[in-house]
Design a protein around this motif. Structure first.
Motif, mmCIF file in Angstrom:
data_model
loop_
_atom_site.group_PDB
_atom_site.id
_atom_site.type_symbol
_atom_site.label_atom_id
_atom_site.label_comp_id
_atom_site.label_asym_id
_atom_site.label_seq_id
_atom_site.Cartn_x
_atom_site.Cartn_y
_atom_site.Cartn_z
ATOM 1 N N LYS A 22 0.817 -1.208 0.000
ATOM 2 C CA LYS A 22 0.000 0.000 0.000
ATOM 3 C C LYS A 22 0.857 1.268 0.000
ATOM 4 N N SER A 23 0.429 2.239 -0.811
ATOM 5 C CA SER A 23 1.147 3.508 -0.913
ATOM 6 C C SER A 23 0.930 4.364 0.321
ATOM 7 N N ALA A 24 1.867 5.317 0.513
ATOM 8 C CA ALA A 24 1.784 6.258 1.625
ATOM 9 C C ALA A 24 2.192 7.640 1.118
ATOM 10 N N ALA A 25 2.010 8.644 1.934
ATOM 11 C CA ALA A 25 2.379 10.011 1.547
ATOM 12 C C ALA A 25 3.883 10.091 1.291
ATOM 13 N N ALA A 26 4.255 10.889 0.287
ATOM 14 C CA ALA A 26 5.669 11.028 -0.082
ATOM 15 C C ALA A 26 6.463 11.705 1.039
ATOM 16 N N VAL A 27 7.714 11.313 1.154
ATOM 17 C CA VAL A 27 8.637 11.911 2.111
ATOM 18 C C VAL A 27 9.862 12.379 1.327
ATOM 19 N N ALA A 28 10.063 13.693 1.258
ATOM 20 C CA ALA A 28 11.163 14.254 0.475
ATOM 21 C C ALA A 28 12.507 13.662 0.914
ATOM 22 N N PRO A 29 13.415 13.418 -0.038
ATOM 23 C CA PRO A 29 13.337 13.736 -1.468
ATOM 24 C C PRO A 29 12.674 12.650 -2.319
ATOM 25 N N ALA A 69 13.954 3.955 -3.284
ATOM 26 C CA ALA A 69 15.233 4.627 -3.003
ATOM 27 C C ALA A 69 15.889 5.192 -4.264
ATOM 28 N N PHE A 70 15.090 5.908 -5.067
ATOM 29 C CA PHE A 70 15.565 6.605 -6.262
ATOM 30 C C PHE A 70 15.037 8.029 -6.206
ATOM 31 N N VAL A 71 15.784 8.966 -6.783
ATOM 32 C CA VAL A 71 15.358 10.367 -6.746
ATOM 33 C C VAL A 71 15.275 10.940 -8.157
ATOM 34 N N ASP A 72 14.502 12.007 -8.279
ATOM 35 C CA ASP A 72 14.346 12.716 -9.550
ATOM 36 C C ASP A 72 15.570 13.593 -9.771
ATOM 37 N N GLY A 73 16.309 13.344 -10.853
ATOM 38 C CA GLY A 73 17.526 14.089 -11.127
ATOM 39 C C GLY A 73 17.311 15.380 -11.890
ATOM 40 N N GLY A 74 16.061 15.761 -12.140
ATOM 41 C CA GLY A 74 15.775 16.993 -12.860
ATOM 42 C C GLY A 74 15.661 16.782 -14.357
ATOM 43 N N SER A 75 15.313 17.867 -15.061
ATOM 44 C CA SER A 75 15.060 17.779 -16.503
ATOM 45 C C SER A 75 16.290 18.029 -17.359
ATOM 46 N N GLU A 76 17.375 18.556 -16.782
ATOM 47 C CA GLU A 76 18.584 18.827 -17.560
ATOM 48 C C GLU A 76 19.849 18.407 -16.817
ATOM 49 N N PRO A 77 19.938 17.167 -16.354
ATOM 50 C CA PRO A 77 21.153 16.740 -15.652
ATOM 51 C C PRO A 77 22.282 16.493 -16.650
ATOM 52 N N VAL A 131 14.267 2.280 0.829
ATOM 53 C CA VAL A 131 14.912 2.852 2.009
ATOM 54 C C VAL A 131 13.851 3.030 3.092
ATOM 55 N N GLU A 132 14.180 2.589 4.280
ATOM 56 C CA GLU A 132 13.245 2.692 5.397
ATOM 57 C C GLU A 132 13.362 4.071 6.032
ATOM 58 N N ILE A 133 12.279 4.835 6.014
ATOM 59 C CA ILE A 133 12.266 6.174 6.609
ATOM 60 C C ILE A 133 12.095 6.072 8.121
ATOM 61 N N ASP A 134 11.133 5.269 8.535
ATOM 62 C CA ASP A 134 10.913 4.950 9.948
ATOM 63 C C ASP A 134 10.206 3.598 9.986
ATOM 64 N N ARG A 135 9.688 3.228 11.116
ATOM 65 C CA ARG A 135 9.041 1.919 11.236
ATOM 66 C C ARG A 135 7.760 1.813 10.414
ATOM 67 N N LYS A 136 7.179 2.944 10.082
ATOM 68 C CA LYS A 136 5.906 2.921 9.379
ATOM 69 C C LYS A 136 6.018 3.146 7.876
ATOM 70 N N ARG A 157 9.576 10.324 -3.927
ATOM 71 C CA ARG A 157 8.243 10.595 -4.458
ATOM 72 C C ARG A 157 7.277 9.430 -4.268
ATOM 73 N N ALA A 158 7.825 8.214 -4.208
ATOM 74 C CA ALA A 158 6.982 7.022 -4.091
ATOM 75 C C ALA A 158 7.273 6.332 -2.758
ATOM 76 N N CYS A 159 6.300 6.356 -1.861
ATOM 77 C CA CYS A 159 6.493 5.777 -0.529
ATOM 78 C C CYS A 159 5.364 4.798 -0.208
ATOM 79 N N PHE A 160 5.630 3.943 0.797
ATOM 80 C CA PHE A 160 4.725 2.824 1.070
ATOM 81 C C PHE A 160 4.604 2.569 2.564
ATOM 82 N N GLN A 161 3.523 1.889 2.908
ATOM 83 C CA GLN A 161 3.322 1.487 4.300
ATOM 84 C C GLN A 161 4.186 0.253 4.585
#
Length: 420
Positions: A310-317, A369-377, A359-364, A319-323
């Protein structure tokens, strides 16, 4: 730039000296332990330099050009500045002369070959000088008597992990660690790394320079050619210089066996050196061009949903997070959609699975574990440290190839029992 003949002559003289002082039963390569800093997620090792055998903690930079460290408190009776205009200065690609108006000490000398050590965490280049001193390997090997390095002022260490004072470069240069070790000890020009996933006092990885790692009977590995980017990726360079960093030819990305729909042009390196896939131990999490990241993240979220994650609210940086409670586990770690970097050749791919993908942010909450590198890297894909943890990687400069294992945990192994 030093000619090939002068470079060969210099290392021939050093190798002859090595034969006089190094025992015939010298050990298999130069091993170094790797630690992980819990706050910055940087990987570092400890080297020993100079007549006082000073221990120096340095960040490992796979694509870095050379060793640099703060010399403000460095004391040694055997250090010497490299004269500007000398053959060693050419070997180090020094440009011009460095001078200092303060009292003479390591890092503050005149008529010294100029260097430009770079702190990537503050994006700062500093005018310094090249020096040489004894490098003391662990084990039975005698000191490498005239190791070339650059000093750095202690005021420019911001961003480095606490307790570290420099960076150890392993890039494609004539004064990187593996090149100098190979030239003096007669080892093959290659190195192996295995970064630890744990930052505890018991967690450690391995760096082996120049030695043989007998992996075939221990773990499953694949190989892929190392790609040369024709344009330097260093902050300053001379026109025509190629990149010192390591690139591989990723052709596509799969998520749960399905190819992510992306234009082939994003994976290529153009004439200006833009694009491609490089490997970086300084990048915490793999960064993808925005046009790759978006469909990639959507594909991962969809595949995760098919596994009832199940998906969860994003945690910067991220974009895709889970329970976390909805993610199943096995002996090898978390069970999540598998990611493949597809490479040239039949059935050649670098698989990112389990803890390397999440990547585990916390217990919940856990996140992709990938990040957006921008539109002109500058580089389309930068494979980061998290994806390399508990993976065996061998950079062979003689064969110009990368040998890799994917996660050792899946094979019931770890960094500590593969590289010896």
């Amino acid at each position: 730039m030093a000619s090939s003949s002068s470079t060969s002559l210099l290392y021939s003289l050093l190798f002859f000296f090595a034969l006089l002082v190094f025992p015939a039963n010298a050990q298999n390569g130069v091993p170094l332990s790797i630690k992980k800093d819990p706050k910055t997620r940087q990987y570092y090792t400890t080297i020993t330099m100079g007549s006082n055998r000073s221990p120096i903690n340095v960040i490992i930079d796979i694509g870095g050009p050379y060793l640099w460290f703060s010399c403000n408190d460095y004391k040694s009776n055997t250090y010497a500045p490299i004269p500007c205009g000398s053959p060693k200065c050419e070997l180090a690609k020094g440009i011009g002369c460095y001078g200092c108006n303060l009292p003479i000490r390591p890092g503050c000398t005149n008529d010294t070959c100029a260097s430009s050590p770079y702190n990537p965490f503050t994006n700062m280049l500093v005018s310094q000088g090249f020096y040489e001193d004894s490098f003391h390997p662990t084990g039975r090997l005698a000191p490498l008597p005239r190791y070339i390095f650059s000093c750095m002022d202690k005021d420019y260490l911001e961003g480095l992990a606490n307790g570290t004072t420099g960076m150890l470069g392993l890039g494609r240069t004539d004064i990187s660690l593996h090149k100098q070790v190979a030239g003096v000890f007669g080892f093959a020009d290659k190195f192996s790394v295995c970064f630890p996933s744990s930052s505890s006092s018991l967690g450690f990885g391995k760096l082996l320079v120049g030695g043989l790692v007998f992996t075939e009977s221990i773990i499953t590995t694949k190989t892929t050619p190392l790609v040369v980017n024709p344009v330097s990726t260093y902050p300053i360079f001379v026109e025509g210089e190629r990149s010192d960093e390591y690139f591989i030819g990723v052709k596509s990305i799969r998520v749960a066996g399905e190819t992510v729909s992306v234009k082939d042009s994003y994976f290529a390196i153009d004439k200006n050196g833009v694009g491609g896939t490089k490997i970086s131990s300084l990048q915490n999490f793999t960064a993808l061009h925005n046009s790759i990241y978006k469909p990639f993240a959507r594909a991962f979220v969809k595949a995760a949903a098919n596994m009832k994650i199940k998906s969860a609210a994003a945690v910067a940086p991220f974009r895709a997070c889970f329970q976390s409670e909805t993610i199943k586990r096995s002996a090898a770690g978390v069970l999540v959609p598998e990611i493949d970097f597809v490479l040239p050749g039949k059935d050649v791919y670098w698989r990112v699975s389990g803890a390397n993908a999440i990547v585990e942010i916390d217990r919940k909450i856990s996140c992709l574990a990938f990040v957006d590198g921008g539109s002109e890297p500058r580089t389309t894909i930068v494979i980061g440290g998290h994806q390399m943890e508990e993976n065996f990687l061998e950079f062979d400069l003689v064969k110009s190839q990368l040998k890799f294992s994917s996660s050792l945990l899946v094979q019931n192994k770890s960094c500590s029992n593969v590289i010896v």
